[in-house]
Scaffold this motif. Structure first.
Motif, PDB file in Angstrom:
ATOM      1  N   UNK A 103       4.934 -31.205  -2.336  1.00 25.66           N
ATOM      2  CA  UNK A 103       5.624 -32.485  -2.534  1.00 25.66           C
ATOM      3  C   UNK A 103       6.374 -32.805  -1.245  1.00 25.66           C
ATOM      4  N   UNK A 104       6.477 -34.098  -0.930  1.00 26.76           N
ATOM      5  CA  UNK A 104       7.239 -34.554   0.225  1.00 26.76           C
ATOM      6  C   UNK A 104       8.570 -35.117  -0.249  1.00 26.76           C
ATOM      7  N   UNK A 105       9.620 -34.821   0.502  1.00 30.02           N
ATOM      8  CA  UNK A 105      10.947 -35.371   0.247  1.00 30.02           C
ATOM      9  C   UNK A 105      11.521 -35.835   1.577  1.00 30.02           C
ATOM     10  N   UNK A 160      15.063 -39.390  10.173  1.00 34.25           N
ATOM     11  CA  UNK A 160      14.604 -38.846   8.901  1.00 34.25           C
ATOM     12  C   UNK A 160      13.665 -37.681   9.166  1.00 34.25           C
ATOM     13  N   UNK A 161      13.697 -36.716   8.273  1.00 35.01           N
ATOM     14  CA  UNK A 161      12.787 -35.581   8.331  1.00 35.01           C
ATOM     15  C   UNK A 161      12.044 -35.522   7.014  1.00 35.01           C
ATOM     16  N   UNK A 162      10.846 -35.004   7.076  1.00 37.46           N
ATOM     17  CA  UNK A 162      10.019 -34.892   5.881  1.00 37.46           C
ATOM     18  C   UNK A 162      10.000 -33.431   5.439  1.00 37.46           C
ATOM     19  N   UNK A 163      10.727 -33.158   4.363  1.00 40.01           N
ATOM     20  CA  UNK A 163      10.794 -31.797   3.836  1.00 40.01           C
ATOM     21  C   UNK A 163       9.610 -31.577   2.898  1.00 40.01           C
ATOM     22  N   UNK A 164       8.963 -30.431   3.062  1.00 34.46           N
ATOM     23  CA  UNK A 164       7.811 -30.079   2.238  1.00 34.46           C
ATOM     24  C   UNK A 164       8.249 -29.018   1.235  1.00 34.46           C
TER      25      UNK A 164
END
Length: 161
Positions: free
Chosen positions: A29-31, A46-50
């Motif tokens: 999932x991406x957050x 912004x960063x894309x947390x996996x």
């Protein structure tokens, strides 16, 4: 792929910008984590947390996928490709440099088998946060393509790039 506004009017130096929507693979999932701005860095990054998700129920529904959260690492290594966290991430965050490099490799391989490759030369241009390409036709005309990564925001048609 979707087009993103911006191309030049002159064919000789045409620049096409494409939005490449990223979707998390199964079991992920991406957050979006919005960074905070400070006096020194007024812009927000912004960063894309996996995040890994349990796929045990999907596995029981006859899908051939082991759960990254609940199966032993040895079995995972032997039976399926590594998780996104193990390939394109730095820590828990999607690494744009690694993602860009991966896409460049995939594009080079795909271009090699395209019929157009006999008439056009594909050159990958240096870039860490996007994928920049130059296509040079046998006649000498060129176009540049910039591929930007984007993540869809909820159910909207808005992409964070």
């Amino acid at each position: 792929m979707s087009t993103l506004g911006g191309w030049s009017g002159c064919e000789e130096d045409a620049i096409y910008r494409l939005l490449v929507p990223l979707k998390p693979p199964r079991g992920h999932a991406f957050h979006v984590d919005m960074g905070t701005s400070t006096k020194d860095t007024p812009e927000r990054k912004a960063s894309l947390r996996v995040e890994l998700q349990c796929t045990c129920m999907r596995e029981q529904l006859a899908e051939d996928m082991l759960c990254f959260l609940h199966h032993p690492e040895k079995e995972l290594r032997e039976r399926q490709a590594p998780s996104l966290l193990g390939t394109l991430c730095t820590g828990p965050y999607l690494d744009t440099d690694k993602t860009s490099c991966w896409l460049q490799i995939v594009l080079k391989r795909a271009w090699a088998v395209m019929p157009q490759s006999t008439h056009c030369c594909l050159t990958v241009l240096p870039s860490g946060h996007s994928c920049n390409l130059r296509l040079t036709h046998a006649s000498g005309s060129t176009i540049r393509i910039e591929m930007l990564f984007g993540v869809k925001q909820g159910n909207s048609y808005i992409f964070l790039s």
